[in-house]
Design an enzyme around this catalytic site. Sequence first.
Site, PDB file in Angstrom:
ATOM      1  N   ARG A   1      10.604   7.223   8.654  1.00  0.00           N
ATOM      2  CA  ARG A   1      10.193   6.004   9.378  1.00  0.00           C
ATOM      3  C   ARG A   1      11.054   5.823  10.630  1.00  0.00           C
ATOM      4  NH1 ARG A   1       8.935   3.969   4.015  1.00  0.00           N
ATOM      5  NH2 ARG A   1      11.085   3.410   3.553  1.00  0.00           N
TER       6      ARG A   1
ATOM      7  N   PHE B   1      -2.824   5.782   5.629  1.00  0.00           N
ATOM      8  CA  PHE B   1      -2.222   5.573   4.299  1.00  0.00           C
ATOM      9  C   PHE B   1      -0.986   4.673   4.458  1.00  0.00           C
ATOM     10  CE2 PHE B   1      -3.948   9.904   4.571  1.00  0.00           C
ATOM     11  CZ  PHE B   1      -4.899   9.886   3.561  1.00  0.00           C
TER      12      PHE B   1
ATOM     13  N   ASP C   1      -5.517   1.646   5.227  1.00  0.00           N
ATOM     14  CA  ASP C   1      -5.301   1.940   3.806  1.00  0.00           C
ATOM     15  C   ASP C   1      -6.548   1.497   3.054  1.00  0.00           C
ATOM     16  OD1 ASP C   1      -2.458   2.536   2.127  1.00  0.00           O
ATOM     17  OD2 ASP C   1      -4.097   1.666   0.936  1.00  0.00           O
ATOM     18  N   SER C   2      -6.801   2.129   1.906  1.00  0.00           N
ATOM     19  CA  SER C   2      -7.982   1.736   1.127  1.00  0.00           C
ATOM     20  C   SER C   2      -7.675   0.564   0.192  1.00  0.00           C
ATOM     21  CB  SER C   2      -8.508   2.927   0.329  1.00  0.00           C
ATOM     22  OG  SER C   2      -7.462   3.443  -0.467  1.00  0.00           O
TER      23      SER C   2
ATOM     24  N   ASP D   1       0.492  10.010   5.837  1.00  0.00           N
ATOM     25  CA  ASP D   1       1.384  10.032   4.669  1.00  0.00           C
ATOM     26  C   ASP D   1       0.558   9.789   3.405  1.00  0.00           C
ATOM     27  OD1 ASP D   1       3.615  10.076   3.045  1.00  0.00           O
ATOM     28  OD2 ASP D   1       4.140   7.987   3.437  1.00  0.00           O
TER      29      ASP D   1
ATOM     30  N   CYS E   1       3.836  14.879  -0.263  1.00  0.00           N
ATOM     31  CA  CYS E   1       4.770  14.576  -1.361  1.00  0.00           C
ATOM     32  C   CYS E   1       4.373  15.350  -2.615  1.00  0.00           C
ATOM     33  CB  CYS E   1       4.834  13.080  -1.635  1.00  0.00           C
ATOM     34  SG  CYS E   1       3.257  12.374  -2.088  1.00  0.00           S
TER      35      CYS E   1
HETATM   36  N1  SAH Z   1       3.346   5.569   4.156  1.00  0.00           N
HETATM   37  C1  SAH Z   1       3.617   4.619   3.108  1.00  0.00           C
HETATM   38  C2  SAH Z   1       3.354   5.173   1.715  1.00  0.00           C
HETATM   39  C3  SAH Z   1       1.959   5.746   1.499  1.00  0.00           C
HETATM   40  S1  SAH Z   1       1.484   5.761  -0.157  1.00  0.00           S
HETATM   41  C4  SAH Z   1       5.044   4.071   3.264  1.00  0.00           C
HETATM   42  O1  SAH Z   1       5.858   4.645   4.011  1.00  0.00           O
HETATM   43  O2  SAH Z   1       5.354   3.066   2.638  1.00  0.00           O
HETATM   44  C5  SAH Z   1      -0.163   6.242  -0.100  1.00  0.00           C
HETATM   45  C6  SAH Z   1      -1.135   5.113   0.270  1.00  0.00           C
HETATM   46  O3  SAH Z   1      -2.394   5.728   0.458  1.00  0.00           O
HETATM   47  C7  SAH Z   1      -1.357   4.036  -0.775  1.00  0.00           C
HETATM   48  O4  SAH Z   1      -1.109   2.781  -0.197  1.00  0.00           O
HETATM   49  C8  SAH Z   1      -2.849   4.145  -1.165  1.00  0.00           C
HETATM   50  O5  SAH Z   1      -3.468   2.871  -1.342  1.00  0.00           O
HETATM   51  C9  SAH Z   1      -3.428   4.831   0.024  1.00  0.00           C
HETATM   52  N2  SAH Z   1      -4.621   5.682  -0.170  1.00  0.00           N
HETATM   53  C10 SAH Z   1      -4.824   6.619  -1.131  1.00  0.00           C
HETATM   54  N3  SAH Z   1      -5.979   7.287  -0.903  1.00  0.00           N
HETATM   55  C11 SAH Z   1      -6.506   6.756   0.247  1.00  0.00           C
HETATM   56  C12 SAH Z   1      -7.660   7.041   1.020  1.00  0.00           C
HETATM   57  N4  SAH Z   1      -8.506   8.019   0.678  1.00  0.00           N
HETATM   58  N5  SAH Z   1      -7.886   6.311   2.136  1.00  0.00           N
HETATM   59  C13 SAH Z   1      -7.026   5.328   2.498  1.00  0.00           C
HETATM   60  N6  SAH Z   1      -5.896   5.045   1.811  1.00  0.00           N
HETATM   61  C14 SAH Z   1      -5.646   5.731   0.703  1.00  0.00           C
END
Ligand code: SAH
Length: 396
Positions: A211, A227, A249-250, A299, A339
Site C-alpha cells: 500500500r 478488489f 469490489d463485489s 489484489d 496471495c
Molecule cells: N486489496 C485489499 C484486500 C483484497 S481482498 C486490501 O488491501 O485490503 C479480496 C477482495 O476481493 C474482497 O473484498 C472480496 O469481496 C473481493 N472479490 C472477490 N472476488 C471478486 C470479484 N470477482 N469481483 C469483485 N470483487 C471480488
Amino acid sequence: MKKVVLAKGRERSVIKNHPWIFSGAVQSADASSGELVEVVSSDGKKLGFGWYSPMSQIRVRMLFSGEGEYSPSLLRERVFAAVGRRAGFYADGYTDAFRLINAENDLLPGVVVDKYGDFAVCQFTCAGADANKNEIASLIMEAAPGVRGVMERLDNDSRAKEGLPVEPRFSHLAGESLPENIKIKEGPCSFYVDPYKGHKTGFYLDQRDARKAVGSLANGKKVLNCFCYTGGFGLYAGSCGAEKVVQVDSSAEALAMAKRNEALVELCGTKMEYVETDVFRYLRECRDAGVKFDMIILDPPKFASSKAALMKAARGYKDINLLAMKLLSPYGTLATFSCSGAMDAAFFGKILAEASCDAGRTFQVVANTCAGADHPVSISFPEGGYLKGVIMTALD
Ligand code: SAH
C-alpha cells in the site's frame, strides 16, 4: 511423552528444520489430537517434538527439531520472543496494527495473532495450537504492551482441514471484549477494522508495504483499485494526491466500510468513486467503453488453493492482468498481486510476461513486494511466504 515413529528414511525434512510431517511419513503414532509428541526415526533416533494432528494430512507440526529436552516454559518463551521481535513496530509509530505471531515462521505452528490497536485477534489453525489457545491468549495479554482483550476467529479453511470446529465464527478468550469496530492507524491513513466479520482476522495487514509503495506512485493519477475490500490501496493513493480513485469490489459490506474509511483520511481533492460489481465484468466494460486509467491495482482473493488448482488459477491471473494492461494509459502503472501460496513468484512473473505480450505492451518492474517484516518467513519453510506483488510501469 507419546511417540510418533517415522517411516524408514523419512526423517530428512525434519532434520532440515521443515516444520511439517505429512501422514505418509508416519509409521506409527499412539497420540490424541493436539497432544505434544516426541518424534523419532524408524531406528529410534530422537528428532524433536511437535503437536499431533490425527485428522490432518499434516500429521505433526514440529515445535523443536533436534535432541534437546522439552521445557514446560516453551510456549511462554516463544510468545514473548515473537512479540519482542516486533519491538520496531511498537517503536516507530507508523502503525498500531501488525502481526504479533506468524505461526510456523515464529516457531509457533498454527498460531496467528494480529494486533489491532489495543486488541488482539487470533487464529489457531492446527490441533495443537487449538489445544493451547487459552494459555496463548493469556500470554499475549502479558507479553504484548497495551493489549486489553483477546478473541479468536474460527471460520477458516485450515481449521476445517484439521477437523477443528469452525463454528461459532468467533469467541472471546481473555481480557475485555472487543468492540465491533476498531480504528487503526497505518501511515497516512486510518481504517476501521471489524474483528468479528472482517476477512482473515479483520484486515489485510500483509499488504501494508505494498500500500505504501502504491501510494508513493499515485500522485496526480487516475487510479482503479480492483478488489478494494475496505479501501486500503485506494485510500493510500488518495492521501498521496491521486486525482481520482475508483474502488471496485463485489461485496456491499466491504464497500460500505471503505466509504466509512474515506472519512478518516485526508484526501488531496481526490474524486472517490465506489462500484459494487464483479471485477472481470468491470474491466471488460471499461475496455468496451474505451476508459483508461494511469494506475491499476489488482489484489484478488486466492485463485489457487492447491497445486492441483494451479493451472485454472493461472488462466484467471492471466485474464485479469491482460485486461488491466490494456486499460492502462501510456506509461501507466500496474500493481498486481497473488496471495496463492501454490503459485511461486517465478510462475507469477511468467504469467505477467505472457499477458504483456498478448496486450502488445512492454513493461519494466519498478518494485517487487511481499508481506512486511511482521509476517516473517522461515528460511526452512517456503510455504510460509504466500504473498507476492509486482509493480510495473508501461514503457509505451
Ligand atoms: N486489496 C485489499 C484486500 C483484497 S481482498 C486490501 O488491501 O485490503 C479480496 C477482495 O476481493 C474482497 O473484498 C472480496 O469481496 C473481493 N472479490 C472477490 N472476488 C471478486 C470479484 N470477482 N469481483 C469483485 N470483487 C471480488
